[in-house]
Motif scaffolding. Structure first.
Motif, PDB file in Angstrom:
ATOM      1  N   UNK A   1      -8.458  -4.977   3.039  1.00 36.73           N
ATOM      2  CA  UNK A   1      -8.383  -3.550   2.734  1.00 36.73           C
ATOM      3  C   UNK A   1      -7.006  -2.978   3.017  1.00 36.73           C
ATOM      4  N   UNK A   2      -6.191  -3.727   3.757  1.00 41.72           N
ATOM      5  CA  UNK A   2      -4.892  -3.217   4.193  1.00 41.72           C
ATOM      6  C   UNK A   2      -3.742  -3.734   3.341  1.00 41.72           C
ATOM      7  N   UNK A   3      -4.038  -4.642   2.415  1.00 42.00           N
ATOM      8  CA  UNK A   3      -2.997  -5.274   1.598  1.00 42.00           C
ATOM      9  C   UNK A   3      -3.326  -5.043   0.127  1.00 42.00           C
ATOM     10  N   UNK A   4      -2.312  -4.711  -0.642  1.00 42.01           N
ATOM     11  CA  UNK A   4      -2.519  -4.464  -2.080  1.00 42.01           C
ATOM     12  C   UNK A   4      -3.119  -5.686  -2.748  1.00 42.01           C
ATOM     13  N   UNK A   5      -3.948  -5.426  -3.754  1.00 43.44           N
ATOM     14  CA  UNK A   5      -4.703  -6.498  -4.394  1.00 43.44           C
ATOM     15  C   UNK A   5      -3.808  -7.576  -4.981  1.00 43.44           C
ATOM     16  N   UNK A   6      -2.640  -7.173  -5.508  1.00 48.05           N
ATOM     17  CA  UNK A   6      -1.798  -8.164  -6.185  1.00 48.05           C
ATOM     18  C   UNK A   6      -1.090  -9.121  -5.236  1.00 48.05           C
ATOM     19  N   UNK A   7      -1.144  -8.863  -3.918  1.00 47.87           N
ATOM     20  CA  UNK A   7      -0.538  -9.816  -2.975  1.00 47.87           C
ATOM     21  C   UNK A   7      -1.575 -10.370  -1.989  1.00 47.87           C
TER      22      UNK A   7
ATOM     23  N   UNK B   1       0.828  -1.197   0.000  1.00 52.04           N
ATOM     24  CA  UNK B   1       0.000   0.000   0.000  1.00 52.04           C
ATOM     25  C   UNK B   1       0.868   1.255   0.000  1.00 52.04           C
ATOM     26  N   UNK B   2       0.349   2.337  -0.576  1.00 49.12           N
ATOM     27  CA  UNK B   2       1.039   3.624  -0.566  1.00 49.12           C
ATOM     28  C   UNK B   2       0.072   4.693  -0.096  1.00 49.12           C
TER      29      UNK B   2
ATOM     30  N   UNK C   1      -4.125   4.120  16.880  1.00 56.42           N
ATOM     31  CA  UNK C   1      -5.573   4.031  16.779  1.00 56.42           C
ATOM     32  C   UNK C   1      -5.994   2.593  16.570  1.00 56.42           C
ATOM     33  N   UNK C   2      -6.498   2.299  15.371  1.00 61.28           N
ATOM     34  CA  UNK C   2      -6.997   0.957  15.063  1.00 61.28           C
ATOM     35  C   UNK C   2      -5.922   0.040  14.465  1.00 61.28           C
ATOM     36  N   UNK C   3      -4.660   0.516  14.363  1.00 64.16           N
ATOM     37  CA  UNK C   3      -3.645  -0.237  13.619  1.00 64.16           C
ATOM     38  C   UNK C   3      -3.455  -1.657  14.145  1.00 64.16           C
ATOM     39  N   UNK C   4      -3.250  -1.808  15.467  1.00 68.31           N
ATOM     40  CA  UNK C   4      -3.012  -3.136  16.028  1.00 68.31           C
ATOM     41  C   UNK C   4      -4.255  -4.016  15.891  1.00 68.31           C
ATOM     42  N   UNK C   5      -5.430  -3.431  16.087  1.00 64.92           N
ATOM     43  CA  UNK C   5      -6.672  -4.194  15.926  1.00 64.92           C
ATOM     44  C   UNK C   5      -6.853  -4.628  14.476  1.00 64.92           C
TER      45      UNK C   5
ATOM     46  N   UNK D   1      -3.255   7.081   8.379  1.00 57.47           N
ATOM     47  CA  UNK D   1      -4.716   7.220   8.357  1.00 57.47           C
ATOM     48  C   UNK D   1      -5.393   5.917   7.962  1.00 57.47           C
ATOM     49  N   UNK D   2      -4.814   5.220   6.974  1.00 54.36           N
ATOM     50  CA  UNK D   2      -5.415   3.978   6.505  1.00 54.36           C
ATOM     51  C   UNK D   2      -5.555   2.966   7.640  1.00 54.36           C
ATOM     52  N   UNK D   3      -4.499   2.807   8.445  1.00 50.16           N
ATOM     53  CA  UNK D   3      -4.499   1.785   9.485  1.00 50.16           C
ATOM     54  C   UNK D   3      -5.129   2.259  10.789  1.00 50.16           C
ATOM     55  N   UNK D   4      -5.017   3.537  11.096  1.00 48.58           N
ATOM     56  CA  UNK D   4      -5.363   3.990  12.442  1.00 48.58           C
ATOM     57  C   UNK D   4      -6.719   4.673  12.578  1.00 48.58           C
ATOM     58  N   UNK D   5      -7.270   5.180  11.477  1.00 49.26           N
ATOM     59  CA  UNK D   5      -8.460   6.021  11.620  1.00 49.26           C
ATOM     60  C   UNK D   5      -9.741   5.244  11.873  1.00 49.26           C
TER      61      UNK D   5
END
Length: 833
Positions: A49-55, A32-33, A171-175, A38-42
């Motif tokens: 949703x946290x990993x790029x589609x190609x992997x 992800x870029x 925020x929500x990263x670890x969860x 924000x992506x992980x913590x908000x």
């Protein structure tokens, strides 16, 4: 005097840059870029949703590894963010103090006249005040630095991640990375409101949704912190978090259908909407009860819901008015014993579902656990409960209540952790001599596995470096053995002897018949008792005082137990065949340990013979008495004893063969006994030994004259071990060629000296006796500052061994079933109170 604060050379900007580097690693891991923070913590996200589609496919195959890597990165990022904020806060605080100092300088410290002599004193006082405050900020920063360094080194632990989440650095990263509720960024809030909001999900009025997950996250977070605290021996819960749990459960209880916590457990089990959430929900609620009960975490027994405490305290206090005078179990007070057991079972379901951490299950508080164990034991005294129908409930309760070593020690010592006499809320003080036999002798479905937890902590505590733990283990062991052995009537009942009354006289009714002891019924208890014996095996062979049941700590470190009590305790162990074999092997190993050159005392050469004679006598007595009592047949008892000795001999020989292959530098012969003892307690035995040695062991089983260990056998075994050490020590001119008729060859083709008569019994014993005597006469046992004649030592050893052996066996061993009653009648080992 001037204001001179400590300068902090840490650059918060540089810390922020390194934290950003941690996010770059997350980008590489996930593909992800963009704004990854924000992506992980908000907000909460799905893993995809946290990993790029190609992997996606690759990440999903090993999601655990991906999750751990991402969590580790965010742990570093959060810690660096926290450290940056703390450094920045320090610098801001110092800047504020500097402003105060500068302002004071500009105002001449409040004096209009710049030459006023009082300015010097005012400046000193101001500088002292500001420097003191600056020192306080510096001390705080140093403590924070130490904590951050320790947390960074330990990695992403539950406590460290929760600290970062609660402080707002994550925020929500670890969860999101782990999907574990413990990392959900929930905070303690209105407990009563949360309890009321959870109820509709339990009763089936609502299906689990996002808010349900938020409520569950609260409990999961508190339980995880509690587990972390219990594992590390520290409290990781704040007072407001314990207050939250107390209010939460009180409100749940009040809002429940009948005012009890367990009615909610029943509803959870009956609610089909919770099929996918039931274990998780029961675990969270059960874990919360255990957390709240633990005084070490800030909770305590008195903080539990009233309905839970009523259950814990037993059927005598559990009643329901609606059943007053009704049904087969109701009485004038409205008690319903049957319902108590049912409700206790629901509590057990919740407690056993509680979470664990790294193989360590959650445990309850000391008072809570002790009360539960005592309640089960006392319930077994009631005819209604002493039946198989309640075993599963009681076993489930004991499985939880005996997890707490401190609670087990409270029961066994009769003292609370602060030194006060223990008192059960419903039963008061406990008579251990009545309580323990009932608990251990019950015919448990699990062979006594759950109840054996009452003592399975003793070995760990006894071998710790903490004097308090050593004392607890020793005191508990002394009281356990006294309770189980000192009273003659109790002893006879435990080994299966039944009594009948005729013409006003009470006498055994089955003395000449086969009997069943409690450890034959519950072999897991025999195994637990063996571990205690193994832990204190040195003391079982040591000198003792009559009618003594005490542990003397400190430098003395001695368990002082009456000899007859030791024999009875070992007899209980012998009730289980596997435990009996391990006990025989342990004694053999201890005898070798006492005969090792490093343990022989040149000033007291008789000590080894006395201690080994005591151990061998107690062992032979215990094995013989158990077999005789169980079979009521002398020949059958002898056959069984020979079979067990043969199996133990095979066990020891197999271990000797294994250790003989270890280089002497790693396994010195003098440490052989202690190494064998360790192997026995770890059960590291396969009994796969050379056929020739097995044949010798078969012959060895026969010379025992109805369970006696002969003087010749003692002398030969000691001689062989001494000669083996002379060969290995290098302090002797002995070579293997000199003693070839004392050698054996293992399956690997390696030669060694035989280490027991069982390994050479098929050979010409008279020739070997002559060879051993000549060898001992021509060699000395090397000591640190001196040496002693090997032959003279052997003579002293054998004489002392036989004197102790004969004395104990003649006093305590039975040779026929009728001897049992006679020996018991003249064996008074009950201490004066």
């Amino acid at each position: 005097m001037y204001f001179s604060p400590q300068e902090c050379d840490v650059d918060p900007g540089r810390l922020d840059e390194i934290a950003s580097d941690a996010l770059d690693l997350v980008s590489r891991i996930t593909g992800k870029t963009g704004d990854l923070d924000s992506l992980f913590n908000d907000s909460a996200k799905e893993f995809t949703d946290l990993v790029a589609a190609d992997i996606h496919a690759t990440a999903s195959e090993n999601q655990t590894a991906w999750s751990e890597a991402i969590t580790a990165c965010f742990h570093v990022q959060g810690l660096l963010g926290k450290w940056s904020a703390e450094v920045d806060r320090y610098q801001q605080n110092i800047a504020g103090l500097q402003e105060e100092w500068d302002a004071a300088l500009r105002s001449n410290f409040g004096f209009a006249d710049a030459d006023d002599y009082a300015i010097v004193e005012a400046r000193r006082l101001k500088a002292e005040d500001l420097n003191g405050r600056a020192d306080g900020y510096w001390t705080t920063l140093e403590e924070q630095a130490e904590d951050n360094s320790a947390n960074l080194a330990a990695g992403p632990t539950v406590a460290s991640l929760r600290e970062l989440i609660d402080a707002g650095f994550l925020g929500f990263a670890a969860y999101n990375a782990t999907r574990q509720y413990v990392y959900y960024p929930a905070t303690v809030g209105n407990a009563e409101e949360h309890a009321r909001e959870l109820l509709p999900y339990l009763t089936g009025e609502k299906a689990p949704d996002a808010h349900y997950e938020h409520l569950m996250a609260q409990l999961a977070m508190l339980n995880a912190l509690a587990l972390d605290g219990q594992r590390n021996g520290t409290s990781t819960l704040r007072p407001d978090q314990i207050d939250y749990l107390e209010d939460f459960y009180a409100e749940l209880e009040e809002q429940s259908e009948d005012g009890t916590f367990t009615s909610l457990v029943g509803q959870i089990q009956d609610n089909p909407d919770l099929d996918d959430h039931r274990d998780e929900l029961l675990g969270a609620l059960g874990g919360g009860i255990l957390t709240l009960s633990d005084g070490g975490l800030g909770g305590g027994y008195d903080r539990l819901p009233e309905s839970v405490r009523m259950l814990v305290e037993g059927p005598s206090d559990y009643w329901e008015p609606q059943y007053e005078g009704r049904g087969p179990y109701g009485n004038e007070e409205g008690r319903l014993n049957n319902n108590w057991a049912g409700q206790l079972g629901l509590l057990a379901d919740a407690l056993n579902a509680a979470p664990g951490l790294e193989g360590q299950p959650m445990r309850g508080g000391t008072a809570f656990s002790a009360h539960l164990t005592v309640t089960v034991g006392e319930a077994l005294d009631l005819e209604y409960y002493n039946s198989p129908g309640h075993d599963e409930v009681f076993q489930d309760i004991l499985n939880v209540s005996t997890r707490n070593p401190e609670a087990n020690a409270v029961i066994l010592t009769g003292e609370t952790t602060n030194g006060n006499p223990y008192s059960h809320p419903a039963h008061g003080a406990i008579d251990l001599a009545e309580f323990l036999p009932d608990l251990y002798a019950h015919d448990w479905d699990d062979d006594g596995a759950a109840v054996s937890g009452l003592t399975d902590w003793i070995a760990e505590y006894a071998n710790s470096d903490d004097p308090r733990q050593q004392q607890l283990a020793g005191d508990s062991t002394a009281n356990l053995i006294e309770a189980m052995t000192a009273d003659n009537d109790t002893y006879m009942e435990l080994i299966g002897i039944e009594f009948e009354e005729q013409d006003g006289q009470t006498s055994p009714s089955n003395i000449d018949k086969p009997k069943v002891s409690f450890t034959e019924i519950n072999p897991e208890v025999a195994e637990a008792f063996f571990e205690i014996f193994h832990t204190y095996i040195d003391d079982f062979g040591a000198e003792t005082d009559p009618k003594a049941y005490e542990y003397i700590g400190g430098e003395t470190d001695h368990l002082n137990i009456d000899e007859a009590a030791r024999a009875r305790f070992m007899q209980y162990i012998a009730g289980d065949e596997e435990s009996a074999v391990r006990m025989i092997a342990s004694v053999e190993a201890q005898i070798l340990d006492n005969l090792s050159f490093e343990n022989i005392d040149p000033d007291s050469p008789h000590t080894a013979g006395t201690e080994n004679g005591t151990l061998q006598a107690l062992l032979d007595t215990a094995i013989q008495n158990e077999a005789m009592n169980r079979t009521a047949n002398l020949d059958q008892a002898a056959e069984e004893q020979a079979a067990r000795e043969r199996e133990a001999a095979m066990m020891v020989s197999e271990m000797l063969l294994r250790t003989a292959k270890t280089p002497t530098s790693l396994h010195p012969m003098g440490a052989l006994g202690s190494d064998l003892l360790e192997m026995i307690i770890k059960n590291e035995i396969k009994a796969n030994i050379d056929e020739d040695i097995q044949a010798d062991i078969g012959d060895y089983a026969q010379p025992h004259d109805q369970g006696w260990t002969s003087e010749n056998e003692v002398r030969r075994s000691a001689s062989l071990y001494l000669i083996s050490q002379l060969v290995e020590s290098g302090d002797s001119d002995l070579t293997l060629e000199d003693i070839d008729d004392l050698m054996i060859i293992d399956e690997g083709g390696e030669e060694r000296v035989a280490l027991g008569t069982h390994e050479i019994y098929s050979r010409d014993l008279s020739t070997m006796d002559s060879r051993m005597e000549d060898t001992l006469k021509n060699n000395d046992i090397p000591m640190e500052d001196t040496s002693i004649s090997a032959y003279e030592f052997t003579q002293t050893y054998t004489g002392q061994h036989q004197a102790r052996y004969d004395d104990i066996v003649e006093r305590l061993r039975v040779d026929s079933p009728s001897d049992i009653e006679e020996i018991v009648a003249r064996t008074d080992i009950k201490p004066e109170k």
